[in-house]
Design a protein around this motif. Sequence first.
Motif, mmCIF file in Angstrom:
data_model
loop_
_atom_site.group_PDB
_atom_site.id
_atom_site.type_symbol
_atom_site.label_atom_id
_atom_site.label_comp_id
_atom_site.label_asym_id
_atom_site.label_seq_id
_atom_site.Cartn_x
_atom_site.Cartn_y
_atom_site.Cartn_z
ATOM 1 N N ALA A 38 0.838 -1.201 0.000
ATOM 2 C CA ALA A 38 0.000 0.000 0.000
ATOM 3 C C ALA A 38 0.876 1.256 0.000
ATOM 4 N N ILE A 39 0.489 2.229 -0.798
ATOM 5 C CA ILE A 39 1.233 3.488 -0.883
ATOM 6 C C ILE A 39 1.021 4.281 0.400
ATOM 7 N N LEU A 40 2.091 4.672 1.040
ATOM 8 C CA LEU A 40 2.031 5.491 2.247
ATOM 9 C C LEU A 40 1.902 6.955 1.870
ATOM 10 N N ARG A 41 2.786 7.412 0.980
ATOM 11 C CA ARG A 41 2.711 8.810 0.564
ATOM 12 C C ARG A 41 3.501 9.012 -0.725
ATOM 13 N N LYS A 42 3.136 10.089 -1.404
ATOM 14 C CA LYS A 42 3.861 10.571 -2.571
ATOM 15 C C LYS A 42 4.193 12.024 -2.300
ATOM 16 N N ASP A 43 5.414 12.401 -2.558
ATOM 17 C CA ASP A 43 5.857 13.775 -2.340
ATOM 18 C C ASP A 43 6.401 14.345 -3.640
ATOM 19 N N ARG A 44 6.201 15.644 -3.801
ATOM 20 C CA ARG A 44 6.796 16.345 -4.933
ATOM 21 C C ARG A 44 6.975 17.790 -4.518
ATOM 22 N N PHE A 45 8.180 18.296 -4.681
ATOM 23 C CA PHE A 45 8.375 19.706 -4.418
ATOM 24 C C PHE A 45 9.379 20.279 -5.395
ATOM 25 N N THR A 46 9.183 21.553 -5.679
ATOM 26 C CA THR A 46 10.033 22.283 -6.608
ATOM 27 C C THR A 46 10.777 23.349 -5.823
ATOM 28 N N PHE A 47 12.040 23.504 -6.134
ATOM 29 C CA PHE A 47 12.851 24.476 -5.409
ATOM 30 C C PHE A 47 13.902 25.077 -6.320
ATOM 31 N N ARG A 48 14.496 26.131 -5.838
ATOM 32 C CA ARG A 48 15.535 26.833 -6.566
ATOM 33 C C ARG A 48 16.755 26.950 -5.661
ATOM 34 N N LEU A 49 17.925 26.810 -6.236
ATOM 35 C CA LEU A 49 19.164 26.918 -5.476
ATOM 36 C C LEU A 49 19.779 28.298 -5.684
ATOM 37 N N TYR A 50 20.333 28.851 -4.598
ATOM 38 C CA TYR A 50 20.990 30.150 -4.663
ATOM 39 C C TYR A 50 22.387 30.055 -4.075
ATOM 40 N N GLU A 51 23.294 30.822 -4.597
ATOM 41 C CA GLU A 51 24.607 30.964 -3.981
ATOM 42 C C GLU A 51 24.417 31.630 -2.626
ATOM 43 N N PRO A 52 25.220 31.256 -1.608
ATOM 44 C CA PRO A 52 25.056 31.862 -0.284
ATOM 45 C C PRO A 52 25.055 33.388 -0.288
ATOM 46 N N LYS A 53 25.944 33.997 -1.044
ATOM 47 C CA LYS A 53 26.021 35.465 -1.095
ATOM 48 C C LYS A 53 24.725 36.053 -1.658
ATOM 49 N N THR A 54 24.190 35.431 -2.699
ATOM 50 C CA THR A 54 22.948 35.899 -3.315
ATOM 51 C C THR A 54 21.783 35.773 -2.345
ATOM 52 N N LEU A 55 21.705 34.637 -1.658
ATOM 53 C CA LEU A 55 20.619 34.421 -0.712
ATOM 54 C C LEU A 55 20.653 35.451 0.413
ATOM 55 N N ALA A 62 14.978 42.121 1.561
ATOM 56 C CA ALA A 62 13.611 41.855 2.029
ATOM 57 C C ALA A 62 13.402 42.295 3.477
ATOM 58 N N GLY A 63 14.453 42.850 4.101
ATOM 59 C CA GLY A 63 14.313 43.378 5.447
ATOM 60 C C GLY A 63 14.654 42.421 6.576
ATOM 61 N N PHE A 64 15.544 41.455 6.309
ATOM 62 C CA PHE A 64 15.942 40.501 7.334
ATOM 63 C C PHE A 64 17.422 40.622 7.665
ATOM 64 N N VAL A 65 17.758 40.253 8.899
ATOM 65 C CA VAL A 65 19.139 40.182 9.369
ATOM 66 C C VAL A 65 19.458 38.716 9.625
ATOM 67 N N VAL A 66 20.602 38.252 9.143
ATOM 68 C CA VAL A 66 21.025 36.883 9.393
ATOM 69 C C VAL A 66 21.693 36.832 10.765
ATOM 70 N N GLU A 67 21.122 36.050 11.671
ATOM 71 C CA GLU A 67 21.675 35.915 13.024
ATOM 72 C C GLU A 67 22.532 34.674 13.186
ATOM 73 N N GLY A 68 22.332 33.691 12.354
ATOM 74 C CA GLY A 68 23.116 32.466 12.424
ATOM 75 C C GLY A 68 23.197 31.811 11.068
ATOM 76 N N GLU A 69 24.304 31.135 10.807
ATOM 77 C CA GLU A 69 24.525 30.468 9.523
ATOM 78 C C GLU A 69 25.204 29.133 9.812
ATOM 79 N N TYR A 70 24.544 28.030 9.414
ATOM 80 C CA TYR A 70 25.024 26.708 9.778
ATOM 81 C C TYR A 70 25.055 25.774 8.578
ATOM 82 N N GLY A 71 25.869 24.739 8.705
ATOM 83 C CA GLY A 71 26.005 23.739 7.650
ATOM 84 C C GLY A 71 25.167 22.500 7.892
ATOM 85 N N ASP A 72 24.508 22.418 9.068
ATOM 86 C CA ASP A 72 23.613 21.302 9.364
ATOM 87 C C ASP A 72 22.716 21.677 10.540
#
Length: 93
Positions: A38-55, A62-72
Amino acid sequence: SLPHGGGDVEVIQQDFDNRSDGSWFTYSSAHRYRATGAILRKDRFTFRLYEPKTLKSMLDEAGFVVEGEYGDFSKTPFRSDSWHHILICRPKA
């Protein structure tokens, strides 16, 4: 409880596609119960990747301040070879 009695789950489909211009990506997957099929779930999502500097620039504009930046999610410092890029942000005062 999970539908169909739960049990071991397996991934039966995974697809990763990108547009011809390379700007958008779509990930699709399907999971099912091994015992019943039996199928439990199907997922689909679309996303775009940005360079860290661009993001960070987009967040600033957009009016935000970055307070933390992490790799995980364990808050390991972000590096160029990090698998994830997690930003903790707040609105500018």
